[in-house]
Design a protein around this motif. Structure first.
Motif, PDB file in Angstrom:
ATOM      1  N   ARG A 161      -7.963  12.073  -7.946  1.00  0.00           N
ATOM      2  CA  ARG A 161      -7.823  11.004  -6.963  1.00  0.00           C
ATOM      3  C   ARG A 161      -7.091   9.797  -7.559  1.00  0.00           C
ATOM      4  O   ARG A 161      -6.218   9.216  -6.921  1.00  0.00           O
ATOM      5  CB  ARG A 161      -9.212  10.576  -6.458  1.00  0.00           C
ATOM      6  CG  ARG A 161      -9.159   9.609  -5.288  1.00  0.00           C
ATOM      7  CD  ARG A 161      -8.441  10.209  -4.109  1.00  0.00           C
ATOM      8  NE  ARG A 161      -8.444   9.324  -2.944  1.00  0.00           N
ATOM      9  CZ  ARG A 161      -7.621   9.449  -1.913  1.00  0.00           C
ATOM     10  NH1 ARG A 161      -6.721  10.439  -1.886  1.00  0.00           N
ATOM     11  NH2 ARG A 161      -7.691   8.615  -0.888  1.00  0.00           N
ATOM     12  N   ALA A 162      -7.432   9.427  -8.776  1.00  0.00           N
ATOM     13  CA  ALA A 162      -6.768   8.287  -9.409  1.00  0.00           C
ATOM     14  C   ALA A 162      -5.277   8.544  -9.584  1.00  0.00           C
ATOM     15  O   ALA A 162      -4.445   7.658  -9.329  1.00  0.00           O
ATOM     16  CB  ALA A 162      -7.420   7.995 -10.754  1.00  0.00           C
ATOM     17  N   ARG A 163      -4.923   9.740 -10.020  1.00  0.00           N
ATOM     18  CA  ARG A 163      -3.508  10.063 -10.194  1.00  0.00           C
ATOM     19  C   ARG A 163      -2.767  10.042  -8.860  1.00  0.00           C
ATOM     20  O   ARG A 163      -1.616   9.589  -8.776  1.00  0.00           O
ATOM     21  CB  ARG A 163      -3.371  11.427 -10.867  1.00  0.00           C
ATOM     22  CG  ARG A 163      -3.688  11.405 -12.361  1.00  0.00           C
ATOM     23  CD  ARG A 163      -3.683  12.798 -12.933  1.00  0.00           C
ATOM     24  NE  ARG A 163      -3.647  12.780 -14.406  1.00  0.00           N
ATOM     25  CZ  ARG A 163      -3.890  13.845 -15.169  1.00  0.00           C
ATOM     26  NH1 ARG A 163      -4.191  15.022 -14.598  1.00  0.00           N
ATOM     27  NH2 ARG A 163      -3.831  13.746 -16.487  1.00  0.00           N
ATOM     28  N   HIS A 164      -3.419  10.519  -7.824  1.00  0.00           N
ATOM     29  CA  HIS A 164      -2.788  10.517  -6.502  1.00  0.00           C
ATOM     30  C   HIS A 164      -2.560   9.090  -6.017  1.00  0.00           C
ATOM     31  O   HIS A 164      -1.473   8.757  -5.522  1.00  0.00           O
ATOM     32  CB  HIS A 164      -3.672  11.278  -5.511  1.00  0.00           C
ATOM     33  CG  HIS A 164      -3.109  11.324  -4.118  1.00  0.00           C
ATOM     34  ND1 HIS A 164      -1.944  11.992  -3.815  1.00  0.00           N
ATOM     35  CD2 HIS A 164      -3.557  10.765  -2.951  1.00  0.00           C
ATOM     36  CE1 HIS A 164      -1.683  11.856  -2.515  1.00  0.00           C
ATOM     37  NE2 HIS A 164      -2.643  11.114  -1.978  1.00  0.00           N
ATOM     38  N   LEU A 165      -3.553   8.230  -6.179  1.00  0.00           N
ATOM     39  CA  LEU A 165      -3.413   6.846  -5.740  1.00  0.00           C
ATOM     40  C   LEU A 165      -2.339   6.116  -6.543  1.00  0.00           C
ATOM     41  O   LEU A 165      -1.593   5.306  -5.996  1.00  0.00           O
ATOM     42  CB  LEU A 165      -4.762   6.131  -5.859  1.00  0.00           C
ATOM     43  CG  LEU A 165      -5.858   6.628  -4.907  1.00  0.00           C
ATOM     44  CD1 LEU A 165      -7.206   6.039  -5.300  1.00  0.00           C
ATOM     45  CD2 LEU A 165      -5.526   6.305  -3.453  1.00  0.00           C
ATOM     46  N   GLU A 166      -2.255   6.396  -7.828  1.00  0.00           N
ATOM     47  CA  GLU A 166      -1.191   5.804  -8.638  1.00  0.00           C
ATOM     48  C   GLU A 166       0.170   6.288  -8.157  1.00  0.00           C
ATOM     49  O   GLU A 166       1.115   5.490  -8.027  1.00  0.00           O
ATOM     50  CB  GLU A 166      -1.382   6.141 -10.107  1.00  0.00           C
ATOM     51  CG  GLU A 166      -0.303   5.518 -10.996  1.00  0.00           C
ATOM     52  CD  GLU A 166      -0.501   5.804 -12.476  1.00  0.00           C
ATOM     53  OE1 GLU A 166      -0.510   4.849 -13.263  1.00  0.00           O
ATOM     54  OE2 GLU A 166      -0.644   6.989 -12.828  1.00  0.00           O
ATOM     55  N   ALA A 167       0.298   7.574  -7.865  1.00  0.00           N
ATOM     56  CA  ALA A 167       1.568   8.124  -7.400  1.00  0.00           C
ATOM     57  C   ALA A 167       1.974   7.531  -6.050  1.00  0.00           C
ATOM     58  O   ALA A 167       3.172   7.366  -5.772  1.00  0.00           O
ATOM     59  CB  ALA A 167       1.478   9.645  -7.304  1.00  0.00           C
ATOM     60  N   LEU A 168       0.997   7.184  -5.216  1.00  0.00           N
ATOM     61  CA  LEU A 168       1.294   6.571  -3.920  1.00  0.00           C
ATOM     62  C   LEU A 168       1.818   5.142  -4.074  1.00  0.00           C
ATOM     63  O   LEU A 168       2.397   4.596  -3.136  1.00  0.00           O
ATOM     64  CB  LEU A 168       0.050   6.556  -3.040  1.00  0.00           C
ATOM     65  CG  LEU A 168      -0.412   7.899  -2.469  1.00  0.00           C
ATOM     66  CD1 LEU A 168      -1.740   7.724  -1.739  1.00  0.00           C
ATOM     67  CD2 LEU A 168       0.647   8.492  -1.535  1.00  0.00           C
ATOM     68  N   GLY A 169       1.576   4.527  -5.221  1.00  0.00           N
ATOM     69  CA  GLY A 169       2.094   3.188  -5.465  1.00  0.00           C
ATOM     70  C   GLY A 169       1.084   2.073  -5.391  1.00  0.00           C
ATOM     71  O   GLY A 169       1.472   0.884  -5.423  1.00  0.00           O
TER      72      GLY A 169
END
Length: 291
Positions: free
Chosen positions: A19-27
């Protein structure tokens, strides 16, 4: 306007990493977690310690800021907290925002066996807590003897990556905490008036406007530019639900930017949670619309 997401430290580690990686990738600009030993309806469910949890996220992300929302004197000592925060600032390459608050009267206030302090004692303790953190994080050696805490040549070497020290974001709603924020804070955190019966959108905006005016006045009295403080609004503790849609969030962001807020933080929706019930897909929609 920068936007962050608050993740509860309650999930299996692999799930939190994804989840953290996804949120970081979203910006998204920053990720936060609560610093409690147990919390409300999760008291008898899995719940991890904030500093190790954020340290783990520091190792699996690259850009996103990381913060505590918020750590308190209820079970923390300034010396050990400062050392852990300094270390996390190095592990994260200077991405830590240390959010601090006075502490409530819930589980964390009694878990070590003592009685919860009175409101006045809690405010006094918090002022000394923040003053010590400011001193500890700003010097290689620090000593202090006060009413609540003591330190004898506590070493903070090599110091924070961020200079002159890592930022302190102070949660403040009342006059004393707002005065403390003006004096020692790098950022201000609020979600309105926690003691108000009326938690409507209009009442919350009126409350934070009064708080902001007090903060501006105290900054001016100290000769400090009020614009030097970042201002974080934590979404999810009032009646308004900006995560109903990307349109609702965009409207909310515009209104709070008009109130002078530089950052918004919202709770990541959680299937099965009775409060954070929004559709998780709205998080991606907000990122696409605003980031």
């Amino acid at each position: 306007m920068r936007i962050g997401v608050l993740l509860l430290p309650a999930d299996p580690w692999a799930q939190s990493v994804r989840r953290a990686r996804h949120l970081e990738a979203l910006g998204f600009h920053h990720l936060w977690t609560y610093d409690h030993l147990s919390w409300r309806r999760y008291r008898d469910q899995p719940w991890h310690a904030a500093i190790p949890w954020l340290t783990g996220l520091a190792g699996v992300t690259e850009r996103v800021g990381l913060g505590t929302m918020v750590t308190s004197p209820n079970f923390r000592h300034p010396v050990t907290l400062a050392k852990e925060a300094m270390t996390l600032d190095h592990v994260s390459a200077g991405r830590l925002i240390l959010g601090v608050g006075a502490g409530g009267t819930g589980f964390d206030a009694t878990v070590l066996g003592g009685e919860p302090p009175s409101p006045r004692e809690r405010a006094d303790r918090f002022a000394e807590f923040v003053e010590m953190l400011d001193g500890l994080l700003g010097a290689p050696s620090f000593s202090h003897r006060g009413r609540f805490y003591a330190a004898e040549e506590a070493r903070m070497i090599p110091g924070s990556v961020q200079r002159p020290r890592l930022p302190l974001a102070i949660a403040a709603a009342g006059p004393r905490a707002l005065d403390l924020t003006a004096r020692l804070g790098d950022a201000w955190i609020t979600y309105g008036d926690p003691g108000a019966e009326d938690q409507s959108a209009a009442a919350t905006e009126a409350a934070v406007r009064r708080q902001a005016e007090r903060l501006d006045e105290r900054c001016a009295a100290l000769g400090r530019d009020p614009g030097s403080l970042r201002r974080y609004f934590l979404i999810g503790n009032t009646d308004e639900r900006p995560l109903a849609s990307a349109d609702a969030f965009e409207d909310f962001a515009g209104r709070y930017a008009g109130l002078g807020f530089t950052d918004l933080v919202f709770h990541d929706p959680r299937p099965g949670d009775p409060v954070f019930t929004e559709d998780p897909a709205v998080v991606d929609a907000i990122a696409e619309r605003l980031l």
